[in-house]
Design a protein around this motif. Structure first.
Motif, PDB file in Angstrom:
ATOM      1  N   UNK A 137       0.826  -1.205   0.000  1.00 45.02           N
ATOM      2  CA  UNK A 137       0.000   0.000   0.000  1.00 45.02           C
ATOM      3  C   UNK A 137       0.865   1.263   0.000  1.00 45.02           C
ATOM      4  N   UNK A 138       0.406   2.279  -0.723  1.00 43.66           N
ATOM      5  CA  UNK A 138       1.090   3.576  -0.765  1.00 43.66           C
ATOM      6  C   UNK A 138       0.155   4.635  -0.180  1.00 43.66           C
ATOM      7  N   UNK A 139       0.635   5.347   0.837  1.00 39.60           N
ATOM      8  CA  UNK A 139      -0.244   6.343   1.456  1.00 39.60           C
ATOM      9  C   UNK A 139       0.294   7.769   1.407  1.00 39.60           C
ATOM     10  N   UNK A 140       1.428   7.994   0.752  1.00 44.40           N
ATOM     11  CA  UNK A 140       1.897   9.383   0.608  1.00 44.40           C
ATOM     12  C   UNK A 140       2.777   9.520  -0.637  1.00 44.40           C
ATOM     13  N   UNK A 141       3.026  10.757  -1.051  1.00 47.63           N
ATOM     14  CA  UNK A 141       3.782  10.984  -2.293  1.00 47.63           C
ATOM     15  C   UNK A 141       5.205  10.446  -2.242  1.00 47.63           C
ATOM     16  N   UNK A 142       5.817  10.446  -1.068  1.00 42.03           N
ATOM     17  CA  UNK A 142       7.183   9.931  -0.971  1.00 42.03           C
ATOM     18  C   UNK A 142       7.214   8.456  -1.336  1.00 42.03           C
ATOM     19  N   UNK A 143       6.301   7.692  -0.742  1.00 46.16           N
ATOM     20  CA  UNK A 143       6.236   6.260  -1.055  1.00 46.16           C
ATOM     21  C   UNK A 143       5.882   6.041  -2.532  1.00 46.16           C
ATOM     22  N   UNK A 144       5.081   6.950  -3.078  1.00 44.29           N
ATOM     23  CA  UNK A 144       4.593   6.745  -4.444  1.00 44.29           C
ATOM     24  C   UNK A 144       5.714   6.768  -5.475  1.00 44.29           C
ATOM     25  N   UNK A 145       6.775   7.522  -5.190  1.00 50.21           N
ATOM     26  CA  UNK A 145       7.802   7.707  -6.216  1.00 50.21           C
ATOM     27  C   UNK A 145       9.107   6.957  -5.936  1.00 50.21           C
ATOM     28  N   UNK A 146       9.163   6.167  -4.849  1.00 53.80           N
ATOM     29  CA  UNK A 146      10.417   5.426  -4.625  1.00 53.80           C
ATOM     30  C   UNK A 146      10.572   4.344  -5.691  1.00 53.80           C
ATOM     31  N   UNK A 147      11.825   4.029  -5.974  1.00 51.14           N
ATOM     32  CA  UNK A 147      12.178   2.952  -6.887  1.00 51.14           C
ATOM     33  C   UNK A 147      11.413   1.696  -6.497  1.00 51.14           C
ATOM     34  N   UNK A 148      10.809   1.053  -7.455  1.00 44.98           N
ATOM     35  CA  UNK A 148      10.159  -0.223  -7.187  1.00 44.98           C
ATOM     36  C   UNK A 148       8.839  -0.117  -6.441  1.00 44.98           C
ATOM     37  N   UNK A 149       8.289   1.094  -6.357  1.00 45.24           N
ATOM     38  CA  UNK A 149       6.979   1.241  -5.696  1.00 45.24           C
ATOM     39  C   UNK A 149       5.941   0.440  -6.468  1.00 45.24           C
ATOM     40  N   UNK A 150       5.013  -0.193  -5.777  1.00 46.05           N
ATOM     41  CA  UNK A 150       3.961  -0.923  -6.495  1.00 46.05           C
ATOM     42  C   UNK A 150       3.180   0.030  -7.402  1.00 46.05           C
ATOM     43  N   UNK A 151       2.850  -0.456  -8.581  1.00 45.59           N
ATOM     44  CA  UNK A 151       2.155   0.390  -9.552  1.00 45.59           C
ATOM     45  C   UNK A 151       0.649   0.349  -9.262  1.00 45.59           C
ATOM     46  N   UNK A 152       0.095   1.493  -8.923  1.00 42.99           N
ATOM     47  CA  UNK A 152      -1.325   1.523  -8.546  1.00 42.99           C
ATOM     48  C   UNK A 152      -2.216   1.426  -9.782  1.00 42.99           C
ATOM     49  N   UNK A 153      -1.877   2.196 -10.820  1.00 40.16           N
ATOM     50  CA  UNK A 153      -2.749   2.232 -11.996  1.00 40.16           C
ATOM     51  C   UNK A 153      -2.225   1.334 -13.114  1.00 40.16           C
ATOM     52  N   UNK A 154      -2.128   0.035 -12.798  1.00 44.25           N
ATOM     53  CA  UNK A 154      -1.687  -0.912 -13.818  1.00 44.25           C
ATOM     54  C   UNK A 154      -2.785  -1.166 -14.854  1.00 44.25           C
ATOM     55  N   UNK A 155      -3.967  -0.554 -14.664  1.00 47.68           N
ATOM     56  CA  UNK A 155      -5.023  -0.656 -15.670  1.00 47.68           C
ATOM     57  C   UNK A 155      -4.751   0.250 -16.860  1.00 47.68           C
ATOM     58  N   UNK A 156      -3.863   1.226 -16.681  1.00 49.76           N
ATOM     59  CA  UNK A 156      -3.663   2.243 -17.729  1.00 49.76           C
ATOM     60  C   UNK A 156      -2.463   1.904 -18.600  1.00 49.76           C
ATOM     61  N   UNK A 157      -2.633   2.121 -19.889  1.00 50.98           N
ATOM     62  CA  UNK A 157      -1.482   2.003 -20.780  1.00 50.98           C
ATOM     63  C   UNK A 157      -0.601   3.226 -20.589  1.00 50.98           C
ATOM     64  N   UNK A 158       0.669   3.091 -20.853  1.00 50.32           N
ATOM     65  CA  UNK A 158       1.607   4.217 -20.753  1.00 50.32           C
ATOM     66  C   UNK A 158       1.633   4.850 -19.366  1.00 50.32           C
ATOM     67  N   UNK A 159       1.482   4.043 -18.349  1.00 47.04           N
ATOM     68  CA  UNK A 159       1.562   4.577 -16.985  1.00 47.04           C
ATOM     69  C   UNK A 159       2.614   3.750 -16.251  1.00 47.04           C
ATOM     70  N   UNK A 160       3.894   4.045 -16.475  1.00 49.38           N
ATOM     71  CA  UNK A 160       4.943   3.191 -15.927  1.00 49.38           C
ATOM     72  C   UNK A 160       5.147   3.366 -14.426  1.00 49.38           C
ATOM     73  N   UNK A 161       4.670   4.484 -13.867  1.00 49.34           N
ATOM     74  CA  UNK A 161       4.904   4.746 -12.437  1.00 49.34           C
ATOM     75  C   UNK A 161       3.649   5.389 -11.839  1.00 49.34           C
ATOM     76  N   UNK A 162       3.786   5.952 -10.644  1.00 46.18           N
ATOM     77  CA  UNK A 162       2.616   6.528  -9.980  1.00 46.18           C
ATOM     78  C   UNK A 162       2.494   8.043 -10.164  1.00 46.18           C
ATOM     79  N   UNK A 163       3.268   8.583 -11.086  1.00 42.38           N
ATOM     80  CA  UNK A 163       3.228  10.030 -11.296  1.00 42.38           C
ATOM     81  C   UNK A 163       2.108  10.380 -12.280  1.00 42.38           C
ATOM     82  N   UNK A 164       1.264  11.339 -11.885  1.00 43.15           N
ATOM     83  CA  UNK A 164       0.178  11.770 -12.773  1.00 43.15           C
ATOM     84  C   UNK A 164       0.658  12.909 -13.665  1.00 43.15           C
TER      85      UNK A 164
END
Ligand code: MCN
Ligand code: CUN
Length: 786
Positions: A137-164
Motif C-alpha cells: 500500500x502507498x499512502x503518501x507521495x514519498x512512497x509513491x515515487x520510490x524505486x520499485x513502488x507498487x504500480x497503482x494504476x496498472x489498468x492504464x497504458x503508458x503509466x509506468x509509475x505513480x506520477x500523474x
C-alpha cells in the motif's frame, strides 16, 4: 428624478434582505434528495472495499441474490459488459465505477445491491463474498515515487509509475537570478493535510428511466447539473435531450458535490435495468471515506529577500496526493489548479512553481472544501512563507507585508505567475485590521505577558484570490468553456422568474439574484422568484463552485435585466408617445426628460409588452444572457488572530479574530457576512482539529464524526468583521466573489498566531491541525512537528 424608488426598501443592491430560502429550510420544508419518494422506488447499497490495495480474485454474489426483496446485484464484471465499469473523470483520467481487477483505496465501490428497501440492500451487501489478495500500500507521495513502488494504476497504458503529472509555471531563469542576488534566503516545508468538507447532507441520487418515453430523469446532489448531463450523455451513451438532471435543495456542497460519483452511475444503470426509480443515498462514513476531499499537498518553499524587506523571488515545489484516480474538477489547463495564484497581492519580480501529482491508495479528490481550485493551499503556503520570511529578517510582520503589497495605483497588475489582478486597496485593509485588533497595544501586552511566562501570539494573513472561473479563453472543464447564464421572464403584472446556470447549495442565490434584478429594473425583490438546478428549465451553465456565481452567473443576471430594461424603454416611449431618446430612467420608472412628472413604471411597461406593444415589436418581456467574464475577480482579505497558548498543555485559545474583507460591491451584506463567518469557522476547524489520516495499511482514520471533528458553537470563536469596498472594474455591478475567502485566507492567520506565540522556542512549523499534543511537543522538544 424625483419619483425613483428607494433601492434598499425594494430589496435591491446593498439591502440586508432576509434569506427567502430560509423560510422553508427553518420550517423543515426543504426538499432534499432523501425527501423525494417516487412510486415503486428501489434502493441501492454499495459494498465497499475493506482493503486499500488488493487484487480481486473472485466475487460471489449468490447468497445476496437469494435474499427476498433483492432485485439486482451488480459487480464490476457486469458493469463491464455494458462498458460502464470505468467512467471518465473531470481531469481526463478514468475512475472505476465498480472494481474489476483491483481495489485501489479503502472504501472503493466493489459491488452493489438494489432491493425493495435500503435495509434489505445493506444486509444483502454483507452476504457478498469477495476474495482479495492484498497488495503493498502507498499512502503518501514519498512512497509513491520510490524505486520499485507498487504500480497503482496498472489498468492504464503508458503509466509506468505513480506520477500523474510534472507541471511547472513561472520564470525559472529569472527566479534563479533573484536567488543569486538575495541577501537572505528563507525556507519552509509544510503539509496541508487532507480534510473533508462533510456537508450536512451526504451525496445521493434517484434515477428514473421511463422506457415508454426513453427519458431519464435523475435527481442528484450536484453543484453543476449541466456538466453532469453532458457527462451522463457521454458515459451512458444516452441522447442529451432525453436526460434531465434535477438538483433539489442541497444541504451544503462545499465542493463535495461537484464530481460524478460511482453511486450516481449505479443508480442510473439499475433504473434502466429494472425500469423502476432507484435511489442511492450515501451514509456518513461512505461520504467521508470515498468522496471528494480537500488538500493533501506538501510544499517546499523558498523566498529570496533583500535585507530591507523586499521580496525578490519565490520558489515553490508542491507534491499533491490525488489518491487512486485523478478526479479533480478543475480547469484542464492547470494541473495543480490555481496554485500559482500564490503571492498575487505582493509585487514580486520573479517566481517559479513546480508541481507533481501522484497516485496513492487513498480516495480520489483534492479539489473541494471552499478551495477555489487549490487557492486555499496557495494562500496558506504564501502566508506561512511570508511570516517565516519576516521572522528571518527580523522585520515586523505587518510592515513586511505592507512594503511588498501591490500599490493601489498599480492595477491591473500582472503577477509573477502571469495572472492579471484587477483592483484593490491592500494597505487600507491591513490598516483597518491592525486598528481593529489594536496591534501596537497587543504587541506591548504580549511582551509584558512573556515576562510572566505567558505565551501570547498574533497571526496575520493577507491575500487576494482569483474567484469566478472563467474567462473562457483560459478556463474549461473537459473542453467546455467556463461562462454562465441567466434567463429572465417578466410576466404581465410585473412579477418575474429568473433562472441561472448556477446552483445554490446554501449560499442564498434565491435571495441575492432577486436583489440584482431589483437593482437593474426596480421590481421589488419579493416579486422575483429565482430557480436553479433543473436542466430542463435552467439555461446552460457550469454550476456553482470556485465562488464563480456572483462573478459569472450574477453578472449574467445584470446583463439580462439590462436587456429587459432596453426593451422596456421602447415600450415606455410608446406609452408616453415620445421618442426613445427623450426617455430617462430612474429606479423603477421611465419618464420624459423635459417633463419628469410624465412617466410610466416598469410594471406598466410589462403590461404593455403583452397588451399594448408598438407596431412591429415582438410581444413579451423575456430574455437571456450568456456572460463570459473578461477576467477573474480578485477580492482581498486581511485576517488577524490573537491567541494565548498554555505552555503546560499546548492548548491554545483564540482571543480575538478580526476579518477585513473587500469583495467589491456587496449585493447583500448580511449574506456576505454569513459567508465570511462560515468560512472562518472552517478555517479554525482545519487549523485546530480537522484532518483525515491513514495508517500504513491505508486504513482511513477519520471516517466518522468521532474521529473527524466538526467545531460546534461551543469551541467556535467569535469574529469581528469589517469591510472595505473596491468595486470590481469589469463586473457589471462591481461585485467580486466572496464564498471561499475566509476558508482560503483564514487558516494561516490561526497557525501564524500560534507559531508567533511559541516563536522563542525556535520552532518554525507545526503542521495543521494544531492539536494540543503537537503544540506541546513543539514547545517542549523545540523542534518542528509534522
Ligand atoms: N455575495 C454578495 N456580494 C458579493 C459577493 C457575493 O452578496 N460581492 C453573495 C452572493 O450573492 C451569494 C453568496 O454571497 O449569495 C456567495 O457568492 P459567491 O462568492 O459568488 O459564491 P458562490 O455563490 O459561487 O458559492 C460558491 C462558494 C463555494 S465554491 C463553496 S465551496 C461554498 C461557499 O460558496 N459552499 C457553500 N459557501 C457556501 N455556503 C453554504 N451555506 N453552503 C455551501 O455549500
Ligand atoms: Cu473547491 S470547493 Mo467550492 O469551489 O465548490
Amino acid at each position: 428624478m424625483t419619483q425613483g424608488l428607494d433601492e434598499i426598501k425594494i430589496g435591491g443592491l446593498g439591502a440586508r434582505r432576509r434569506r427567502v430560502e430560509d423560510n422553508r429550510f427553518v420550517r423543515g420544508r426543504g426538499n432534499y434528495i432523501d425527501d423525494i419518494v417516487l412510486p415503486g422506488m428501489l434502493h441501492v447499497e454499495i459494498l465497499r472495499s475493506p482493503l486499500a490495495h488488493a487484487r480481486i480474485r473472485s466475487i460471489d454474489t449468490s447468497k445476496a441474490w437469494d435474499i427476498p426483496g433483492v432485485r439486482l446485484v451488480l459487480t464490476g464484471e457486469m458493469m463491464a459488459t455494458r462498458n460502464l465499469a470505468w467512467m471518465p473523470t473531470l481531469s481526463y483520467d478514468t475512475q472505476a465505477v465498480l472494481a474489476t481487477d483491483k481495489v485501489r483505496f479503502q472504501g472503493q465501490e466493489v459491488a452493489c445491491v438494489i432491493a425493495d428497501d435500503p435495509y434489505i440492500a445493506k444486509d444483502a451487501c454483507e452476504a457478498i463474498v469477495v476474495d482479495y489478495e492484498p497488495l503493498p500500500v502507498i499512502v503518501n507521495p514519498t512512497q509513491a515515487v520510490v524505486e520499485g513502488a507498487p504500480l497503482i494504476r496498472d489498468d492504464k497504458e503508458n503509466q509506468p509509475d505513480n506520477v500523474i503529472y510534472d507541471w511547472e509555471v513561472g520564470d525559472k531563469a529569472g527566479t534563479d537570478r533573484a536567488f543569486e542576488r538575495a541577501d537572505v534566503v528563507s525556507k519552509i516545508e509544510l503539509h496541508y493535510p487532507r480534510s473533508h468538507p462533510s456537508p450536512l447532507e451526504c451525496c445521493g441520487s434517484i434515477a428514473d428511466f421511463d422506457r415508454a418515453t426513453s427519458k431519464l430523469t435523475v435527481y442528484m446532489t450536484t453543484q453543476a447539473p449541466h456538466i453532469v448531463r453532458a457527462a451522463v450523455a457521454l458515459i451512458a451513451e444516452l441522447p442529451e435531450h432525453m436526460i434531465r438532471i434535477i438538483s433539489p435543495d442541497l444541504g451544503g456542497g462545499f465542493g463535495n458535490k461537484v464530481p460524478v460519483y460511482p453511486g450516481y452511475v449505479m443508480a442510473i444503470l439499475a433504473s434502466i435495468l429494472t425500469e423502476r426509480p432507484v435511489k442511492w443515498v450515501e451514509d456518513r462514513s461512505g461520504n467521508l471515506i470515498s468522496t471528494g476531499f480537500g488538500r493533501d499537498v506538501y510544499l517546499q518553499g523558498e523566498m529570496a529577500l533583500r535585507r530591507d524587506g523586499k521580496i525578490l523571488g519565490v520558489r515553490m515545489h508542491t507534491d499533491a496526493d490525488h489518491g487512486a484516480f485523478f478526479g479533480d474538477a478543475q480547469p484542464s489547463k492547470f494541473k495543480i489548479g490555481l496554485m500559482h495564484s500564490a503571492f498575487a497581492c505582493y509585487d514580486i519580480p520573479a517566481a517559479h512553481l513546480t508541481a507533481r501529482g501522484v497516485y496513492t491508495n487513498k480516495a480520489p479528490g483534492g479539489v473541494a472544501y471552499r478551495c477555489s481550485f487549490r487557492v486555499t493551499e496557495a494562500m496558506f503556503f504564501q502566508e506561512r512563507m511570508v511570516q517565516a520570511a519576516a521572522d528571518d529578517l527580523g522585520i515586523d510582520q505587518a510592515e513586511f507585508r505592507r512594503v511588498n503589497f501591490v500599490r493601489d495605483d498599480d492595477f491591473p497588475h500582472r503577477t509573477a505567475f502571469g495572472f492579471l489582478t484587477d483592483s484593490g486597496q491592500y494597505g487600507k485593509c491591513l490598516d483597518v485590521g491592525l486598528e481593529a485588533v489594536g496591534y501596537q497595544e497587543f504587541l506591548k501586552e504580549k511582551e509584558e505577558a512573556r515576562k510572566r511566562g505567558r505565551l501570547l501570539g498574533i497571526g496575520i494573513s493577507t491575500m487576494t484570490e482569483p474567484l469566478g472561473a472563467g474567462n473562457s479563453r483560459e478556463f474549461d472543464i473537459l473542453g467546455i468553456k467556463m461562462f454562465d447564464s441567466a434567463e429572465l421572464r417578466v410576466h404581465m403584472t410585473g412579477k418575474a422568474i429568473l433562472r441561472t446556470g448556477a446552483r445554490t447549495q446554501g449560499q442564498g442565490h434565491e435571495t441575492t439574484w432577486a436583489q440584482i434584478v431589483a437593482h437593474e429594473l426596480g421590481l421589488p425583490a419579493e416579486d422575483i422568484v429565482v430557480e436553479e438546478g433543473d436542466t430542463d428549465t435552467a439555461p446552460f451553465g457550469m454550476g456553482t463552485y470556485a465562488s464563480r456565481s456572483t462573478p459569472v452567473a450574477g453578472a449574467a443576471v445584470s446583463m439580462v435585466a439590462r436587456k429587459i430594461r432596453a426593451k422596456a424603454r421602447k415600450l415606455a416611449a410608446h406609452l408616453l408617445e415620445v421618442s426613445e431618446e427623450d426617455v430617462e430612467w430612474e429606479l423603477g420608472r421611465f419618464y420624459v426628460r423635459s417633463a419628469p412628472d410624465r412617466g410610466v413604471t416598469i410594471q406598466e411597461c410589462a403590461m404593455a409588452a403583452y397588451s399594448n406593444m408598438p407596431d412591429g415589436m415582438e410581444p413579451g418581456l423575456e430574455g437571456n444572457a450568456y456572460y463570459d467574464p473578461p477576467n477573474l475577480t480578485w477580492p482581498f482579505a486581511c485576517y488577524i488572530v490573537t491567541v494565548e497558548v498554555d505552555p503546560q498543555t499546548g492548548v491554545w485559545d483564540v482571543l480575538n479574530t478580526v476579518a477585513v474583507d473587500d469583495c467589491g460591491v456587496r449585493i447583500n451584506p448580511m449574506v456576505v457576512e454569513g459567508q465570511i463567518m462560515g468560512g472562518l469557522t472552517e478555517a479554525y476547524a482545519m487549523a485546530s482539529m480537522q484532518f483525515i489520516t491513514f495508517d500504513a495499511e491505508g486504513n482511513c482514520v477519520g471516517s466518522n464524526f468521532m474521529d473527524y471533528l466538526l467545531p460546534t458553537a461551543w469551541e467556535t470563536p467569535g469574529y469581528e468583521l469589517h469591510e472595505v469596498v473596491t468595486p470590481c472594474p469589469h463586473h457589471p455591478i462591481g461585485a467580486k466573489g466572496i464564498g471561499e475567502c475566509a476558508t482560503v485566507g483564514g487558516p494561516a492567520a490561526f497557525v501564524n498566531a500560534v507559531m508567533d506565540a511559541i516563536k522563542d522556542t525556535g520552532v518554525r512549523n507545526v503542521d495543521m491541525p494544531l492539536l494540543p499534543d503537537r503544540v506541546y511537543e513543539a514547545i517542549t522538544q523545540r523542534h518542528d512537528v509534522s
